[in-house]
Design an enzyme around this catalytic site. Sequence first.
Site, PDB file in Angstrom:
ATOM      1  N   ARG A  16       0.781  -1.227   0.000  1.00 41.54           N
ATOM      2  CA  ARG A  16       0.000   0.000   0.000  1.00 41.54           C
ATOM      3  C   ARG A  16       0.821   1.291   0.000  1.00 41.54           C
ATOM      4  O   ARG A  16       1.754   1.463   0.780  1.00 41.54           O
ATOM      5  CB  ARG A  16      -0.992   0.008   1.158  1.00 41.54           C
ATOM      6  N   GLU A  49       9.438   3.472   9.125  1.00 43.24           N
ATOM      7  CA  GLU A  49       8.908   2.668   8.028  1.00 43.24           C
ATOM      8  C   GLU A  49      10.024   2.371   7.029  1.00 43.24           C
ATOM      9  O   GLU A  49      10.644   3.292   6.487  1.00 43.24           O
ATOM     10  CB  GLU A  49       7.786   3.419   7.326  1.00 43.24           C
ATOM     11  N   LYS A  76       1.287  -4.291   3.421  1.00 43.05           N
ATOM     12  CA  LYS A  76       2.499  -3.646   3.958  1.00 43.05           C
ATOM     13  C   LYS A  76       2.871  -2.432   3.107  1.00 43.05           C
ATOM     14  O   LYS A  76       2.745  -2.465   1.886  1.00 43.05           O
ATOM     15  CB  LYS A  76       3.676  -4.634   3.952  1.00 43.05           C
ATOM     16  N   HIS A  77       3.331  -1.344   3.779  1.00 40.14           N
ATOM     17  CA  HIS A  77       3.956  -0.232   3.072  1.00 40.14           C
ATOM     18  C   HIS A  77       5.330  -0.698   2.601  1.00 40.14           C
ATOM     19  O   HIS A  77       6.277  -0.792   3.399  1.00 40.14           O
ATOM     20  CB  HIS A  77       4.152   0.971   4.011  1.00 40.14           C
ATOM     21  N   VAL A  78       5.483  -0.982   1.328  1.00 45.55           N
ATOM     22  CA  VAL A  78       6.773  -1.462   0.824  1.00 45.55           C
ATOM     23  C   VAL A  78       6.796  -1.295  -0.689  1.00 45.55           C
ATOM     24  O   VAL A  78       5.752  -1.302  -1.353  1.00 45.55           O
ATOM     25  CB  VAL A  78       7.003  -2.940   1.220  1.00 45.55           C
TER      26      VAL A  78
END
Length: 289
Positions: A16, A49, A76-78
């Site tokens: 995301r 993050e 996941k923020h990735v």
Amino acid sequence: MNNTRHAGLEVVFFNRVPKVGSQTFMELLRRLSMRNRFGFHRDHVQRVETIRLAPPDQLQLASMVSGYETPSVYVKHVCFTNFSQFSLPEPIYVNLVRDPVERVISWYYYVRAPWYYVERKQAFPDIPLPDPAWLKKDFETCVLNGDRECRYIEGETHEGIGDHRRQTLFFCGHEDECTPFNTIGAMERAKKAVEKHYSVVGVLEELNSTLTVLENYIPKFFKGASQVYWDEVNNFNRINRNAFKPPVAEHIKDIVRKNFTREIEFYQFCRQRLHKQLLALKLPSQTTS
């Protein structure tokens, strides 16, 4: 147009992008997991993050996701992580995008919201509080004064939680070529990743189209998504909404847009792709809003 059939793993991988409605979308997935009977997994809250990962960490992430019992979702923020380069089956990649200038304004005020620092202090008590003058500075003043934070210099590379200008980064990947802001190279790599790997890249400003395409292109996971979303839209819209974000004048946005040319082109590319996916369904009644 439908990369879902190329997936070798019955896991939706939602890497995301921040400030594109991803909290709401994650809640939608959580509720759909109970309705459509699939596992729901998300990354834990981190002090800092980590968006870009070294190859060993990419492998560790891909191996972990590949080990989930199917069907499942992982959030996941990735940056885009290519499972196939590690000889692992590809998941079903999905994501969302947003008008880049609206998104950067949203981020600007998000990190200044009082509740943001309350939550951060509760999770990590030793984090220092920011300068009150920085918290009170509005976006328009920041842009007009040419403050370092609001200059958006092409080709610049800046890592860390404070830099979320590069929406393309989440599609381009972990390589160094992906990090400079607003470059042709990063944009083209992001476009190729979307075309080759992503089943659906939704658009925040076009939720009806996004939900319709998701329901038809990834039905096992998104069956009933429109109903679940709109039946509970008031609850969804409260998630992560920032009441402290004031309106920003259009002439200020126009100043910023001049430095977001490739980011805007990538956003428009994703919009056009979503429109083509919708048209390909040949539904009796179609909408692009």
